[in-house]
Design a protein around this motif. Structure first.
Motif, PDB file in Angstrom:
ATOM      1  N   VAL A 315      12.793 -11.255  -3.369  1.00 26.27           N
ATOM      2  CA  VAL A 315      14.251 -11.053  -3.333  1.00 26.27           C
ATOM      3  C   VAL A 315      14.926 -12.355  -3.736  1.00 26.27           C
ATOM      4  O   VAL A 315      14.378 -13.441  -3.539  1.00 26.27           O
ATOM      5  CB  VAL A 315      14.731 -10.606  -1.930  1.00 26.27           C
ATOM      6  CG1 VAL A 315      14.078  -9.302  -1.531  1.00 26.27           C
ATOM      7  CG2 VAL A 315      14.452 -11.678  -0.889  1.00 26.27           C
ATOM      8  N   LEU A 353      14.142  -3.483  -7.305  1.00 23.45           N
ATOM      9  CA  LEU A 353      15.129  -3.871  -6.295  1.00 23.45           C
ATOM     10  C   LEU A 353      16.536  -3.795  -6.866  1.00 23.45           C
ATOM     11  O   LEU A 353      17.455  -3.285  -6.208  1.00 23.45           O
ATOM     12  CB  LEU A 353      14.842  -5.286  -5.796  1.00 23.45           C
ATOM     13  CG  LEU A 353      15.832  -5.833  -4.763  1.00 23.45           C
ATOM     14  CD1 LEU A 353      15.884  -4.959  -3.522  1.00 23.45           C
ATOM     15  CD2 LEU A 353      15.502  -7.277  -4.395  1.00 23.45           C
ATOM     16  N   VAL A 387       9.979  -1.276  -5.388  1.00 24.67           N
ATOM     17  CA  VAL A 387      10.359  -1.497  -3.984  1.00 24.67           C
ATOM     18  C   VAL A 387       9.230  -1.074  -3.041  1.00 24.67           C
ATOM     19  O   VAL A 387       9.379  -0.173  -2.211  1.00 24.67           O
ATOM     20  CB  VAL A 387      11.663  -0.751  -3.619  1.00 24.67           C
ATOM     21  CG1 VAL A 387      12.214  -1.263  -2.283  1.00 24.67           C
ATOM     22  CG2 VAL A 387      12.728  -0.942  -4.691  1.00 24.67           C
ATOM     23  N   GLN A 392      11.909  -6.405   0.458  1.00 26.23           N
ATOM     24  CA  GLN A 392      12.906  -5.804  -0.415  1.00 26.23           C
ATOM     25  C   GLN A 392      13.630  -4.658   0.284  1.00 26.23           C
ATOM     26  O   GLN A 392      14.832  -4.468   0.106  1.00 26.23           O
ATOM     27  CB  GLN A 392      12.247  -5.312  -1.701  1.00 26.23           C
ATOM     28  CG  GLN A 392      11.750  -6.428  -2.606  1.00 26.23           C
ATOM     29  CD  GLN A 392      11.256  -5.916  -3.946  1.00 26.23           C
ATOM     30  OE1 GLN A 392      10.762  -4.793  -4.045  1.00 26.23           O
ATOM     31  NE2 GLN A 392      11.381  -6.724  -4.982  1.00 26.23           N
TER      32      GLN A 392
END
Length: 425
Positions: A315, A353, A387, A392
């Motif tokens: 992330v 994401l 994901v 995430q």
């Protein structure tokens, strides 16, 4: 953007007047099924509040002629009312009753399977949907155990989407030397094809189409170019009339354009760097692309490079970069609904994401609910590696909270979601 719209009208004829309510489901694609079948849930919840009456029949019609979508809605609605009344569903029996009134009301297997899929999603699939107006008070209870449970539910239910997935084109050719990761390859049903050059394999690129919240094929997801795919990348951009490219982890190991100068691909396509706008969260580049050996004139391309998202990080350090990039994307994207290229190192980790975040925030604006599971589940249908990291999943919930905090500075979400009863069958 909306999943469905509700219109309340008053219709007058001479001295008579009647009240009319119109429910308009807007998410049915031209491919003959809802872009995301699970979006039918909220529409069906609204439809269930309307009582059946011989004096006031419900008119269901299909304005676009999309493969019996009206008959799907009718059969699902009847079955849901049967489940509510009797605690069981007999789809075949209800279809027989419909056929006794109109023999061709549902004449293909795909629609029949779609009815089953919608009912499974509505009646038997756990729903983790949180109203926006109370979400921040719920967020603290979404811990690792909750996220693990939700991720398992998504993995266990992916078979439902595969039931209706088309087999894909016979033109599909997987060239291993054009994949960064041999485990991350396009599924034939959603892969992007290039116009072939001298051999049939020249149509292959490791890229897939992914639907957005309300736009079919809104995104083209791909990996950073390899040495032997630089020309393929720019062919894909030109072939699909792409106007916007988003690079989420701009740490390139192969040069495919020149920041501040001109670049010539091995096959002679020229990339001219026109200008750059440097913002805190991203850099916005304007490029001119001129394909070699074609009559196509220079094509203007906008390239957004996200700042500070390292390849080794699942992330970004600051989740607000996802919001600002999405905002710039919506400002920049072409009005003709051209696909937007989203790229990261392997075409999965960061791309998944970002697209899940875009769909999540779009649904929050439209439906005023936080539904991370649906946002992830819908894109996992295109690439199973999207994901899959718990960090995430947590990030999407945190992003929803940040988005609500920013939104409340200017407006307020109203409570529009009521408790939904689930009938056990």
């Amino acid at each position: 953007m909306y999943t469905y719209k509700v219109y309340n009208l008053e219709v007058k004829l001479d001295t008579r007047a009647t009240q009319l309510r119109i429910l308009h489901f807007t998410n049915w694609s031209k491919r003959g099924k809802p872009m995301n079948p699970i979006h039918l849930t909220s529409f069906l919840q609204c439809l269930q509040t309307i009582p059946h009456s011989s004096k006031h029949p419900i008119l269901v019609h299909d304005a676009g002629g999309y493969a019996n979508c009206a008959s799907v809605i009718v059969l699902v609605d009847i079955c849901l009312r049967e489940a509510e009344r009797d605690g069981q569903v007999d789809i075949f029996h209800q279809l027989q009753l419909l056929h006794s009134q109109r023999s061709n009301i549902m004449d293909n297997v795909e629609d029949y399977l779609l009815v089953h899929l919608i009912l499974v999603k509505y009646l038997a699939t756990p729903q983790y949907v949180y109203p926006c107006n109370v979400f921040n008070s719920i967020l603290t209870g979404i811990d690792d155990a909750t996220v693990t449970q939700q991720m398992k539910m998504i993995s266990d239910s992916l078979w439902q989407e595969s039931v209706l997935r088309p087999e894909g084109s016979v033109l599909y050719y997987n060239k291993r030397d054009k994949n960064r990761d041999q485990d991350i390859i396009p599924h034939p049903s959603c892969c992007v094809f290039l116009r072939p050059l001298y051999e049939k394999e020249s149509c292959y690129i490791n890229a897939i189409f992914v639907d957005g919240y309300q736009q079919s094929k809104q995104f083209i997801v791909t990996q950073h170019p390899l040495t032997n795919t630089v020309d393929d990348f720019w062919r894909m951009v030109v072939d699909n009339n792409v106007k916007l490219v988003i690079s989420l982890q701009p740490e390139y190991d192969v040069e495919f354009w020149n920041n501040g100068g001109d670049f010539l691909t091995p096959n002679g396509t020229s990339i001219e760097h026109l200008e750059i706008a440097e913002l805190p969260d991203f850099h916005m580049h304007t490029l001119f692309v001129k394909p070699n050996g074609t009559p196509i004139k220079k094509i203007e391309i906008n390239l957004i490079e996200v700042v500070g998202w390292k390849v080794e990080h699942a992330v970004p350090i600051d989740l607000r970069v996802l919001m600002s990039t999405r905002l710039q994307m919506n400002r920049t994207k072409c009005k003709e609904f051209n696909s937007i290229v989203v790229m990261c190192r392997n075409g999965a980790s960061a791309c998944g994401l970002y697209i899940a975040a875009c769909n999540l925030l779009d649904s929050m604006e439209s439906e005023q609910v936080v539904d991370v599971c649906t946002s992830v589940r819908n894109i996992r249908n295109y690439r199973s590696q999207f994901v899959t990291d718990q960090a995430q999943f947590h990030a999407l919930y945190k992003l929803a909270s940040l988005f609500l905090d920013d939104f409340r500075k200017y407006s307020n979400f109203e409570a529009v979601i009521t408790t939904t009863k689930r009938t056990k069958i």
